[in-house]
Structure formats: C-alpha cells, structure tokens
Write an enzyme that holds these catalytic residues in place. Structure first.
Site, PDB file in Angstrom:
ATOM      1  N   THR A 232       0.728  -1.205   0.052  1.00  0.00           N
ATOM      2  CA  THR A 232       0.000   0.102  -0.078  1.00  0.00           C
ATOM      3  C   THR A 232       0.698   1.245   0.019  1.00  0.00           C
ATOM      4  O   THR A 232       2.032   1.243   0.499  1.00  0.00           O
ATOM      5  CB  THR A 232      -0.863   0.005   1.127  1.00  0.00           C
ATOM      6  OG1 THR A 232       0.017   0.438   2.317  1.00  0.00           O
ATOM      7  CG2 THR A 232      -1.676  -1.270   1.327  1.00  0.00           C
ATOM      8  N   ASP A 233       0.303   2.299  -0.672  1.00  0.00           N
ATOM      9  CA  ASP A 233       0.929   3.662  -0.274  1.00  0.00           C
ATOM     10  C   ASP A 233       0.759   3.706   1.425  1.00  0.00           C
ATOM     11  O   ASP A 233      -0.256   3.143   1.941  1.00  0.00           O
ATOM     12  CB  ASP A 233       0.309   4.736  -0.921  1.00  0.00           C
ATOM     13  CG  ASP A 233       1.129   5.896  -1.275  1.00  0.00           C
ATOM     14  OD1 ASP A 233       2.178   6.151  -0.335  1.00  0.00           O
ATOM     15  OD2 ASP A 233       0.989   6.771  -2.093  1.00  0.00           O
ATOM     16  N   TRP A 234       1.640   4.620   1.924  1.00  0.00           N
ATOM     17  CA  TRP A 234       1.815   4.815   3.379  1.00  0.00           C
ATOM     18  C   TRP A 234       0.429   5.290   3.842  1.00  0.00           C
ATOM     19  O   TRP A 234       0.103   6.377   3.520  1.00  0.00           O
ATOM     20  CB  TRP A 234       2.945   5.718   3.870  1.00  0.00           C
ATOM     21  CG  TRP A 234       4.226   4.766   3.858  1.00  0.00           C
ATOM     22  CD1 TRP A 234       5.083   4.900   5.124  1.00  0.00           C
ATOM     23  CD2 TRP A 234       4.640   3.774   3.273  1.00  0.00           C
ATOM     24  NE1 TRP A 234       5.977   4.054   4.929  1.00  0.00           N
ATOM     25  CE2 TRP A 234       6.016   3.417   3.900  1.00  0.00           C
ATOM     26  CE3 TRP A 234       4.370   3.228   1.969  1.00  0.00           C
ATOM     27  CZ2 TRP A 234       6.749   2.446   3.337  1.00  0.00           C
ATOM     28  CZ3 TRP A 234       5.338   2.179   1.308  1.00  0.00           C
ATOM     29  CH2 TRP A 234       6.516   1.840   2.002  1.00  0.00           C
TER      30      TRP A 234
END
Length: 761
Positions: A232-234
């Site tokens: 995932t993106d953060w």
C-alpha cells in the site's frame, strides 16, 4: 550473496498471529521479521530520483532528516531525455547505493500519467504519453533490479492529482483506463519485471485501490501475469481484510495491533480464508527471500562519481525550447546572471521524494573564468515584486552584452499533497523579465520547474532553456549548456498549452467533493491538441539543438499487413549542421479512418541517436499490428481494425518529416447481433457484412465511374449536382436494413434471410 530460506517450509511453521503480522510493516520502513524462523526484516526507502534513507523517525512527506546523498534529475526531467539507456543507468546507480546502504527496495518509479499540468506531483512522473512512460519506467526498473534491488512502481492506478488524494475517486471509463492510465503499469510488469507495485490512495470508480480486486487481482495478476507483491501507499488502507481479499499483500507503515487482530478474527470467523492470507504472506516472504539472496554485503558506492553522473543526466534532459541564435554564449562575453535560482538552484520537488544533498551546485558557483556579474532580481520564495531588486537587475543588464535570467517555480508551487493553482510563474519573475527585455535584446531565460508553465514574455526573449528539476548538479549543467560545452538534446515529454483553459481536463480538475470525472476520455495531452488542431505553446516531443537534422528515405517493409504480422520502418537521419548533436527520432501511428474515436497519431517508437557534423545514420523500428489497436469495450480487449494506417516519423508530434500509408487487413471481428435496425455502415465491421454491402452498392451502381453508372443515377447527378454521389453513399451507409424493405430494394423475406446468415457463427 546471502543464503535465503525455504518459503513454503517457513509458511507451514508460522502461527496465525505471525502471518497476520507479516502483512504489515514492523515500523515505518521495514517489513516484519520472524526471528525464530530465520526471516529477517527488509528496509525499503523513498526515491525515486535519489535515496531518502531516514535513520531516525520516519515520515513520508520529506519532513524529517535523511542521509546526505545524490539527487538525480526528477522523472519529469529524465523523461525529456527520451533515452532508455540513460534511465537504465540511473537505475543502476540507485541500485548500487541501495546495496551499499542495505536497502532492499526503492519506492519508484512513479509512472502516473500527466492528466493536467496542475498536478502538484507531476515532477515525479514521466509523461502524458503511456507508451513513453512505460518504456522509460521499464528501463529504470531493469537497471535498478540488475543490482538486486526491488523496484516498486507507483501509484496504481489513476492517481493524477493531489487534491483529495486520500479519499477521492477517479471516475474513468473502461476504454480510457486501459488505453491511457494502465499501459505504463502493464509494461512495467511484463517488460520491466518489477518485483513490487504500490497501490494508490484514491478510489477508482468508487472502490479504493487498496480494496480494488478488479485492479489488484483481475487485471494485475490474472490478465498481466504479475507474480510480485503489492504494497500500500503509506496509510492507504481503509479496511485491511477487504484489502487482503482484493490482493493487497503488505500494509505500510506498521499496522496498529487492532488491524492485526482484525485479520486474526476474520480468519477465525471464516470471513477471511486462510488460503488468501497464505498467498499474501507468501508474496511478502518471496520479496524478503529474494532480497536476502541478492544482498551484496561488501557493496560500495562512489558518491562523487555519482554526482558526476547526475550532471551528465541533467545535460541530456535539458530542452532548448527557443533559440534565435543567441546561444551558445561566448566565454569572452560580459554576461549578467540574474535571478535567485542562479545563486540557489532549484533542483528537486517537495514531499516524499525530497533528497538531502549537502552541497547542490548553483550556476554562480560555476562562473569562475567567465565574465559574469550577478543580480538577484527577485526573491525566489515570494511572488511579490521588489522594485529595488528589479532596478539593480536592470542596471546590471545595461552594462553587459547578454543577460541570462534563472527563473522558475518555487518549492511551494510544486509539492506532494497539493496541486498548483495556475500555470503562471510568480509575478515578480514575469515583471523582471519584461523590464530586462526593454534594455537588453540579448536575453535568455533558464527555467527550473517540474511541469509546464506559460510565458507572457515569450516573444520578448531570444532563448529559453528548460532545465526541469535537474538534480543537484543542475547549475553546472546549465552553464555548460549555455556556453556550448554541451549541446541540448532533450524533448518535451508533455505538451505545454498556451493557457490552462486549453487543457482537456480543465473543466473536470480537480473535481467536486472528492469525485473527479475523466470526461475528456482518451483525449489527453497531444492526443487532444492534435485532434482539435489547437495551437500550443510547445508541442509534445519538441526540443531544439545547436545543430540541425534532416530526415529522408522512409522505407516500410510492407504496403499491406495483417493483424498477425509485423513490419519494419526505417529512415535516414543526417546532421546537417556544424556541431555534433543528438536527435530523438519519433515514430507515430494513426488510422486515417476509424469506426471509433481515435487520436490523430500516437507515439509507438523512439530512438535517440548521436551524430557528428555531416554524419548520417539509418534508424529502424519494428511495429506489430498491436501498435494500431484500440481498446474495445465490447470484447474487453484490444482490437485491430481494417483500414489505412498512417506511419509518421518526425522530430515532434507537430514536426512530422516523413509519412507513408499501410493497408491493414484484420481478421478480428467484433461480436454483433444483426437486426433490421442495423445500418449498412455497421455491417462493414463484419467480413460477410462488407461483402454484402459492396455487392449491393455495385448492383445499385454506387461508387463507380460515371460511364458505369445506371441511367437513374446519372439523372440524379444531373439533377442534384456533383455532390449527389457522396450524398447517396452517406444515406446508404446510414440506412438500417429495414430501409431495404421500405424502399423496395429487397423483399422482406430476403432481408430476414440475410440477417439470419450474418448472425450465424
């Protein structure tokens, strides 16, 4: 190299809690370890134009300090090189440093398409064109992974703005998604073989990417055959269990214990199948294991040599937008360098890609040995006009033979988390340039920035050199280019419009209440401007040199081609000037006529070649029929239609030097249920339908020479004028089959028999 571990053996021995933990990070930058089973944690770091390794508290916005290192040109700059070998070399440099710093994965490249020049993160992305973005990204990935470091392409998918990026939804139709916003990712998977992929924050058509099974499993894994892992993106996770079901393997940064507990509870309740959890854990373990096996314990990194590489890259990326003969400057000329960016170079963007560099080199630091004076002219951190600074600059301009203004977008104008509000440069810079033009005719502007801007003073200056965000040696590169030590060879990887209102996404960017509708469809960038024959500031692919090039002798291996064949296209390019230089040869294709909406031309190949004065080289490209395909929603796949294809070779999308036409014969047919309301024109999409239409028109004496026409048709021509033949053709093709009955051309039974025949398999 370090010995890895047996993935399946480890997986069998892991507890449910350990599996759940493995699907989240241990902390901000590392994967979870399982010490008892010999599974180490692996560090990943932000990029993609340098290594942002944080030793202290982590963040993803470039706030906290990171190690001192090398900042290379950003993606928007590297794309302007149109040089795949250069991108491969950049990947290798970054991979070597990652090995030396014990980093297993670099978060990049960013390959989202530039839908609007106002996207605040455009400096991190390659292009408005999916083919160019995919080719350059693949080369970068290959270089990085050749050093044993995993690439992580981002942000999948349709993440084309910063406004409401955490919660917004990109509403995009199926054809546009597959033709514009997915191809670069597909190429990164199939050609680049990326080991990791990052899902975006946003939703696509109402479903968040971190929970989007259609994107993460149906398309990415099932259609494209991806076998890496998805991170995932953060902070992108909304529902972790839904994400696992969708095919998202690793949540970053480290998950809260509540989410880990939620995974465990979902497995125990039967909501989440153990096989799904095992698949995610297996994908993460595969990444960790490969990183372990590819680890170079004694890897070293020569930072000074890397700085020199960064300078080379910056020179290859620079685009000479305009030159009325003033460049290159002569070393003996007395020149004024004006502008805050001459003294404090702007060389990168803000946010997660921000690289810490101890000493970036400015243009003024490279002015030793030159007859250069300096005046600030404007405050680079403000848009306010400072009359005193302008007066000082004008005075300096009057005393010199030439002036170079170092202008561009301040840091605050381009940053992760917010979009730009305008295409304009700060007003203090525009006023300064206009005032200087009044007193100095030999005026050059050097631009620093990550995306397109507008020039109200374009006609008042002699030359414009775009350095983009050229990395920590951009100042040195600019001086060498200005004085002819190097020759500009970059080309714009995005169209620069005359004004923001001209951009096709203007009325639907950045959307309303988190919903952004991609109503422009496939018509973004040059696809739109060329279709409308609209004037632009600078076209896609544009870039000048200190020399000139001629194109001739276009050869195509086939005049006719089926949809199962390929062809070669070649031409000769010659340096007709007096200096050595490089030219980017660009190949575009387009269908002369189509049954669907198509761009006038689309980039399908390019090559950068170096030529000495008078030297000539033959450039050869190979194209298969897939280069002529469009995405057909009726079959949810790519489709090649029959017809005449125009092959164009040139120096930009608007500077086409050579063209030829190839006849395409497609064996593919779209599914169609023929009814009495099916038009004659629609029948031409079917092979049996085309045969009937041509036979019928011949019988009716249409589309024939005058001496072959029926007496009735000749009388119609006499009565209606010369345009009657064309009108009859249009009316015939628009007529439904029921019209054959209505106008007595065919009996009802014959029409129904025809329909049955056409609907037979």
């Amino acid at each position: 190299m370090t010995k890895g571990f047996d993935i399946e053996k480890v997986l069998m021995q892991m507890t449910l809690e350990e599996k759940a933990q493995m699907c989240s990070g241990r902390d901000f930058w590392k994967t979870q370890d399982v010490e008892r089973l010999g599974v180490p944690s692996v560090m990943m770091c932000d990029g993609p134009n340098g290594l942002r390794k944080q030793l202290g508290e982590g963040d993803h916005l470039g706030i906290n300090e990171s190690i001192d290192t090398v900042c290379y040109p950003t993606a928007s700059a590297m794309a302007a090189s149109f040089d795949k070998e250069l991108l491969r070399s950049l990947g290798e440099e970054l991979g070597q440093e990652c090995q030396a710093e014990n980093v297993g994965m670099l978060l990049g490249p960013g390959i989202n398409i530039k839908r609007s020049p106002l996207c605040g993160r455009n400096f991190e992305y390659f292009s408005e064109d999916p083919y160019l973005a995919g080719e350059l990204a693949s080369a970068y990935i290959e270089g990085l992974q050749s050093k044993g470091i995993a690439a992580c392409v981002k942000h999948f998918a349709a993440n084309n703005q910063e406004t409401r990026r955490l919660s917004g939804s990109s509403q995009v139709d199926e054809r546009t998604l597959h033709e514009i916003y997915l191809p670069a990712f597909e190429k990164a998977v199939k050609q680049g073989k990326t080991r990791a992929l990052m899902c975006a924050y946003n939703a696509v058509n109402g479903i968040f990417c971190a929970e989007n099974k259609k994107l993460m499993t149906d398309i990415l894994r099932n259609q494209w055959g991806y076998d890496g892992f998805v991170v995932t993106d953060w902070g992108a996770v909304k529902d972790r269990v839904k994400g696992l079901k969708a095919g998202v393997d690793l949540e970053m940064p480290g998950s809260t214990s509540g989410k880990t507990a939620g995974i465990i509870a979902a497995v125990k309740s039967g909501e989440l199948e153990m096989d799904i959890l095992d698949t995610a854990v297996r994908n993460v373990l595969k990444f960790v294991n490969e990183t372990l096996e590819k680890r170079e314990e004694k890897a070293e990194f020569n930072r000074e040599a890397a700085h020199q590489k960064s300078e080379v890259f910056a020179k290859e990326c620079a685009v000479l937008l305009k030159n009325n003969g003033i460049l290159p400057l002569k070393k003996e000329q007395k020149v004024a360098f004006i502008g805050g960016f001459a003294e404090k170079v702007r060389y990168q963007g803000s946010g997660s890609s921000h690289i810490h560099v101890e000493h970036p080199i400015s243009a003024m630091e490279c002015a030793d040995g030159l007859s250069v004076v300096y005046a600030k002219g404007y405050d680079e951190n403000s848009a306010e006009v400072d009359e005193a600074l302008i007066e000082e600059a004008v005075a300096a301009a009057k005393e010199t033979e030439a002036v170079v203004v170092f202008a561009g977008l301040p840091d605050a104008f381009e940053a992760e988390g917010c979009d730009r509000e305008t295409l304009e440069l700060p007003e203090n810079q525009n006023v300064l340039i206009r005032e200087l033009a009044k007193v100095q005719k030999n005026l050059t502007v050097v631009l620093h920035g990550g995306s397109a801007v507008t020039f109200p003073w374009k006609d008042d200056v002699n030359a414009i050199l775009c350095m983009h965000l050229g990395g920590d040696r951009a100042g040195k590169a600019a001086v060498d280019l200005l004085y002819g030590e190097s020759v500009p060879s970059g080309k714009l990887a995005e169209t620069w419009p005359l004004k923001i209102e001209d951009n096709p996404s203007y009325l639907n960017f950045p959307g309303e209440e988190g919903i952004v509708e991609y109503r422009e469809g496939i018509y973004i960038g040059y696809r739109y401007y060329d279709k409308k024959a609209m004037e632009v500031l600078f076209p896609f692919g544009h870039g000048l040199s200190y020399t000139t090039f001629s194109y001739e002798n276009l050869k195509i291996s086939k005049s006719c081609m089926s949809d199962q064949e390929s062809m070669t296209v070649s031409c000769k390019v010659k340096n007709t000037g007096e200096r050595a230089g490089k030219e980017v040869v660009q190949l575009y294709v387009g269908m002369k006529k189509s049954t669907v909406r198509r761009a006038v031309r689309e980039l399908k190949a390019f090559e950068k070649i170096a030529l000495r004065p008078g030297e000539e080289k033959e450039v050869t490209f190979t194209l298969d029929a897939g280069a002529l395909a469009y995405y057909e929603t009726k079959i949810h796949d790519w489709f090649v239609e029959s017809g005449e294809a125009e092959i164009s070779v040139g120096s930009s999308s608007r500077d086409i030097r050579l063209t030829a036409v190839v006849e395409i014969h497609s064996e593919m047919e779209l599914p169609m249920t023929v009814t009495r309301m099916t038009t004659m024109g629609e029948l031409e999409k079917l092979k049996k339908g085309r045969e009937f239409v041509r036979s019928f028109m011949q019988k009716m004496g249409m589309g024939q020479e005058n001496n072959e026409k029926s007496e009735a048709n000749r009388r119609t021509d006499d009565a209606m004028g010369e345009g009657s033949e064309k009108a009859r053709m249009h009316m015939m093709l628009a007529m439904p089959l029921s019209g054959l009955i209505t106008y007595g051309a065919m009996p009802e039974e014959a029409v129904d028999d025809l329909i049955r025949s056409l609907n037979e398999e």
